[in-house]
Design an enzyme around this catalytic site. Structure first.
Site, PDB file in Angstrom:
ATOM      1  N   ASN A  62      -4.887   2.045  -1.599  1.00 10.66           N
ATOM      2  CA  ASN A  62      -5.499   0.710  -1.681  1.00 10.66           C
ATOM      3  C   ASN A  62      -6.325   0.571  -2.959  1.00 10.66           C
ATOM      4  O   ASN A  62      -6.897  -0.482  -3.214  1.00 10.66           O
ATOM      5  CB  ASN A  62      -6.383   0.419  -0.458  1.00 10.66           C
ATOM      6  CG  ASN A  62      -7.715   1.135  -0.538  1.00 10.66           C
ATOM      7  OD1 ASN A  62      -7.768   2.302  -0.911  1.00 10.66           O
ATOM      8  ND2 ASN A  62      -8.781   0.449  -0.206  1.00 10.66           N
ATOM      9  N   ASP A 115     -10.032   2.948   1.903  1.00 10.19           N
ATOM     10  CA  ASP A 115     -10.222   2.321   3.220  1.00 10.19           C
ATOM     11  C   ASP A 115     -10.827   3.334   4.202  1.00 10.19           C
ATOM     12  O   ASP A 115     -11.830   3.072   4.860  1.00 10.19           O
ATOM     13  CB  ASP A 115      -8.878   1.839   3.798  1.00 10.19           C
ATOM     14  CG  ASP A 115      -8.425   0.520   3.206  1.00 10.19           C
ATOM     15  OD1 ASP A 115      -9.278  -0.232   2.692  1.00 10.19           O
ATOM     16  OD2 ASP A 115      -7.214   0.242   3.246  1.00 10.19           O
ATOM     17  N   GLY A 140     -16.570  -4.405  10.943  1.00  7.88           N
ATOM     18  CA  GLY A 140     -15.561  -4.159   9.906  1.00  7.88           C
ATOM     19  C   GLY A 140     -16.017  -4.540   8.513  1.00  7.88           C
ATOM     20  O   GLY A 140     -15.414  -4.120   7.518  1.00  7.88           O
ATOM     21  N   ARG A 183       0.187   0.471  20.841  1.00  9.03           N
ATOM     22  CA  ARG A 183       1.230  -0.255  21.586  1.00  9.03           C
ATOM     23  C   ARG A 183       2.586   0.403  21.367  1.00  9.03           C
ATOM     24  O   ARG A 183       3.307   0.666  22.323  1.00  9.03           O
ATOM     25  CB  ARG A 183       1.239  -1.713  21.106  1.00  9.03           C
ATOM     26  CG  ARG A 183       2.295  -2.571  21.721  1.00  9.03           C
ATOM     27  CD  ARG A 183       2.186  -3.988  21.228  1.00  9.03           C
ATOM     28  NE  ARG A 183       2.398  -4.086  19.772  1.00  9.03           N
ATOM     29  CZ  ARG A 183       2.384  -5.221  19.090  1.00  9.03           C
ATOM     30  NH1 ARG A 183       2.150  -6.363  19.727  1.00  9.03           N
ATOM     31  NH2 ARG A 183       2.588  -5.242  17.791  1.00  9.03           N
ATOM     32  N   THR A 184       2.923   0.690  20.114  1.00  9.29           N
ATOM     33  CA  THR A 184       4.183   1.369  19.810  1.00  9.29           C
ATOM     34  C   THR A 184       3.886   2.864  19.689  1.00  9.29           C
ATOM     35  O   THR A 184       3.384   3.335  18.659  1.00  9.29           O
ATOM     36  CB  THR A 184       4.776   0.825  18.491  1.00  9.29           C
ATOM     37  OG1 THR A 184       4.763  -0.602  18.536  1.00  9.29           O
ATOM     38  CG2 THR A 184       6.194   1.323  18.258  1.00  9.29           C
ATOM     39  N   LYS A 198       0.809  -1.232   0.000  1.00  6.79           N
ATOM     40  CA  LYS A 198       0.000   0.000   0.000  1.00  6.79           C
ATOM     41  C   LYS A 198       0.841   1.281   0.000  1.00  6.79           C
ATOM     42  O   LYS A 198       0.395   2.311  -0.487  1.00  6.79           O
ATOM     43  CB  LYS A 198      -0.957   0.003   1.197  1.00  6.79           C
ATOM     44  CG  LYS A 198      -2.097  -0.992   1.067  1.00  6.79           C
ATOM     45  CD  LYS A 198      -3.079  -0.871   2.219  1.00  6.79           C
ATOM     46  CE  LYS A 198      -4.198  -1.878   2.093  1.00  6.79           C
ATOM     47  NZ  LYS A 198      -5.188  -1.777   3.170  1.00  6.79           N
TER      48      LYS A 198
HETATM   49  P1  NDP Z   1      -0.723  -2.824  10.280  1.00  6.55           P
HETATM   50  O1  NDP Z   1       0.179  -3.996  10.345  1.00  6.55           O
HETATM   51  O2  NDP Z   1      -0.338  -1.634   9.498  1.00  6.55           O
HETATM   52  O3  NDP Z   1      -1.026  -2.317  11.797  1.00  6.55           O
HETATM   53  C1  NDP Z   1      -1.339  -3.227  12.810  1.00  6.55           C
HETATM   54  C2  NDP Z   1      -1.804  -2.475  14.047  1.00  6.55           C
HETATM   55  O4  NDP Z   1      -2.223  -3.439  15.033  1.00  6.55           O
HETATM   56  C3  NDP Z   1      -0.703  -1.644  14.707  1.00  6.55           C
HETATM   57  O5  NDP Z   1      -1.281  -0.533  15.338  1.00  6.55           O
HETATM   58  C4  NDP Z   1      -0.159  -2.626  15.744  1.00  6.55           C
HETATM   59  O6  NDP Z   1       0.485  -2.020  16.831  1.00  6.55           O
HETATM   60  C5  NDP Z   1      -1.427  -3.256  16.214  1.00  6.55           C
HETATM   61  N1  NDP Z   1      -1.226  -4.549  16.841  1.00  6.55           N
HETATM   62  C6  NDP Z   1      -0.969  -5.723  16.233  1.00  6.55           C
HETATM   63  N2  NDP Z   1      -0.841  -6.715  17.141  1.00  6.55           N
HETATM   64  C7  NDP Z   1      -1.016  -6.125  18.363  1.00  6.55           C
HETATM   65  C8  NDP Z   1      -1.012  -6.626  19.692  1.00  6.55           C
HETATM   66  N3  NDP Z   1      -0.821  -7.915  19.961  1.00  6.55           N
HETATM   67  N4  NDP Z   1      -1.250  -5.755  20.701  1.00  6.55           N
HETATM   68  C9  NDP Z   1      -1.474  -4.443  20.438  1.00  6.55           C
HETATM   69  N5  NDP Z   1      -1.490  -3.915  19.202  1.00  6.55           N
HETATM   70  C10 NDP Z   1      -1.261  -4.755  18.166  1.00  6.55           C
HETATM   71  O7  NDP Z   1      -2.126  -3.410   9.771  1.00  6.55           O
HETATM   72  P2  NDP Z   1      -3.326  -2.600   9.106  1.00  6.55           P
HETATM   73  O8  NDP Z   1      -3.479  -1.314   9.822  1.00  6.55           O
HETATM   74  O9  NDP Z   1      -3.172  -2.595   7.632  1.00  6.55           O
HETATM   75  O10 NDP Z   1      -4.570  -3.561   9.417  1.00  6.55           O
HETATM   76  C11 NDP Z   1      -5.115  -3.608  10.715  1.00  6.55           C
HETATM   77  C12 NDP Z   1      -6.402  -4.395  10.659  1.00  6.55           C
HETATM   78  O11 NDP Z   1      -7.338  -3.713   9.850  1.00  6.55           O
HETATM   79  C13 NDP Z   1      -6.259  -5.789  10.040  1.00  6.55           C
HETATM   80  O12 NDP Z   1      -7.012  -6.697  10.832  1.00  6.55           O
HETATM   81  C14 NDP Z   1      -6.894  -5.652   8.680  1.00  6.55           C
HETATM   82  O13 NDP Z   1      -7.465  -6.862   8.237  1.00  6.55           O
HETATM   83  C15 NDP Z   1      -7.982  -4.635   8.997  1.00  6.55           C
HETATM   84  N6  NDP Z   1      -8.448  -3.915   7.829  1.00  6.55           N
HETATM   85  C16 NDP Z   1      -9.781  -3.889   7.621  1.00  6.55           C
HETATM   86  C17 NDP Z   1     -10.301  -3.221   6.561  1.00  6.55           C
HETATM   87  C18 NDP Z   1     -11.761  -3.211   6.351  1.00  6.55           C
HETATM   88  O14 NDP Z   1     -12.195  -2.777   5.285  1.00  6.55           O
HETATM   89  N7  NDP Z   1     -12.543  -3.639   7.330  1.00  6.55           N
HETATM   90  C19 NDP Z   1      -9.444  -2.495   5.591  1.00  6.55           C
HETATM   91  C20 NDP Z   1      -8.042  -2.527   5.945  1.00  6.55           C
HETATM   92  C21 NDP Z   1      -7.570  -3.234   7.025  1.00  6.55           C
HETATM   93  P3  NDP Z   1       2.062  -1.704  16.757  1.00  6.55           P
HETATM   94  O15 NDP Z   1       2.186  -0.456  15.948  1.00  6.55           O
HETATM   95  O16 NDP Z   1       2.462  -1.530  18.164  1.00  6.55           O
HETATM   96  O17 NDP Z   1       2.724  -2.884  16.100  1.00  6.55           O
END
Ligand code: NDP
Length: 296
Positions: free
Chosen positions: A104, A120, A261, A168-169, A83
């Site tokens: 996207n 998105d 979602g 988290r980060t 992306k």
């Molecule tokens: P990214 O990998 O860019 O971001 C992941 C996020 O989740 C970060 O904020 C990360 O925190 C956090 N995270 C992951 N694991 C943990 C954990 N164990 N504890 C706390 N925080 C956690 O992914 P995306 O943003 O692209 O996607 C996120 C979600 O959105 C996915 O499930 C995806 O399927 C969904 N999505 C849904 C869409 C829809 O149309 N409904 C469209 C696009 C995405 P950290 O920064 O600390 O790692």
């Protein structure tokens, strides 16, 4: 396939104009239901088109985009992990894509240029706007990944007054604030987040924008909801499988209006279809196609 639609597609091959071509590029893409959702809506719109799901490795992204251009595709979807990387190969960006720093959806414009958009965030915004306008809202977003950033961008563009990011980060939340903050009117701030959260009555909209809970019905954070006796309280999850997440169950128990979602997934697709074809997609048909896809 519907007989009328099949005939229309055959006629397009024999008499033109040829069917419009679309694809979704990502890696991995197995399990991505976009093709099924798009095919269902194209068929219901009697719009002769083909949509493919393509595994494209990072090394092949540049050639894949060149291929999309050379073959005259009408549009494409881009999913993880491309992306951000895809931006350099496109001819321009919409405001949503530029501000969110991610694409996207690719649209071939009237002059043949390939423009990157981010539907998105727009899809998420539509799923909330269907309930009430986000203008003036005080929002809490859990997460600071790509989805969170697209959502925060669109909420800011639609006049949310305050957006608090809990990630988290913390550094990632700060990056969003530093890059997006100066370009929007909303007040952006970050709070620490260690997986436990108390959600105060001051928030009108709470967004679970992390990947926690995806394909994990038991997954979720430890969230305490303070009572809210007046005003709107909407809780939305970006996770679409399962549809009714633990986050949404807790929010519902706390009296919030919940938004799943799947709505965001449908609307981001419907907005893409509108941009590609100029025609409105049937969101009910798209949602049904997704629900069926998840049972396969
Ligand atoms: P990214 O990998 O860019 O971001 C992941 C996020 O989740 C970060 O904020 C990360 O925190 C956090 N995270 C992951 N694991 C943990 C954990 N164990 N504890 C706390 N925080 C956690 O992914 P995306 O943003 O692209 O996607 C996120 C979600 O959105 C996915 O499930 C995806 O399927 C969904 N999505 C849904 C869409 C829809 O149309 N409904 C469209 C696009 C995405 P950290 O920064 O600390 O790692």
């Amino acid at each position: 396939m519907d007989k009328n639609y099949e005939l229309l597609c055959r006629k397009a091959v024999m008499h033109g104009p040829l069917e419009s071509l679309f694809c979704c590029v990502g890696d991995p893409v197995v399990g991505n239901p976009t093709q099924l959702m798009m095919e269902a809506t194209f068929q219901s719109m009697l719009f002769p088109a083909r949509y493919l799901t393509c595994t494209v490795s990072k090394d092949n992204l540049a050639s894949a985009i060149e291929g999309i251009k050379a073959l005259g595709f009408t549009g494409a979807n881009v999913t993880a992990p491309h992306k951000v990387e895809v931006i350099q190969y496109l001819d321009g960006l919409t405001d949503s894509a530029r501000l969110s720093g991610a694409v996207n959806c690719i649209i071939k414009d009237e002059s043949g240029k390939y423009i990157g958009d981010n539907t998105d965030g727009k899809g998420f915004h539509t799923s909330i706007d269907n309930i009430t306008p986000v203008e003036g809202m005080n929002v809490l977003v859990i997460g600071a990944g790509g989805a969170a950033r697209a959502i925060i961008t669109e909420l800011a563009l639609h006049g949310a007054s305050k957006i608090t990011i809990a990630n988290r980060t913390t550094q990632k939340a700060r990056q969003i604030i530093d890059s997006l903050g100066p370009q929007v009117k909303s007040t952006l701030k970050s709070i620490p987040f260690d997986g436990t959260l108390t959600i105060g009555a001051e928030y009108d909209l709470i967004v679970q924008a992390t990947s926690v809970g995806l394909f994990d019905p038991a997954g979720g954070f430890e969230i305490t909801w303070e009572p809210k006796t007046s005003g709107v309280r909407i809780a939305a999850d970006v996770v679409f499988n399962p549809v009714d997440t633990n986050f949404l169950k807790g929010a519902r128990n706390a009296g919030a209006t919940v938004v799943d979602g799947l709505g965001m997934l449908v609307y981001q697709g419907a907005i893409a279809v509108q941009e590609w074809t100029g025609k409105d997609a049937d969101c009910e048909i798209m949602r049904k196609a997704l629900e069926e896809a998840f049972t396969i």
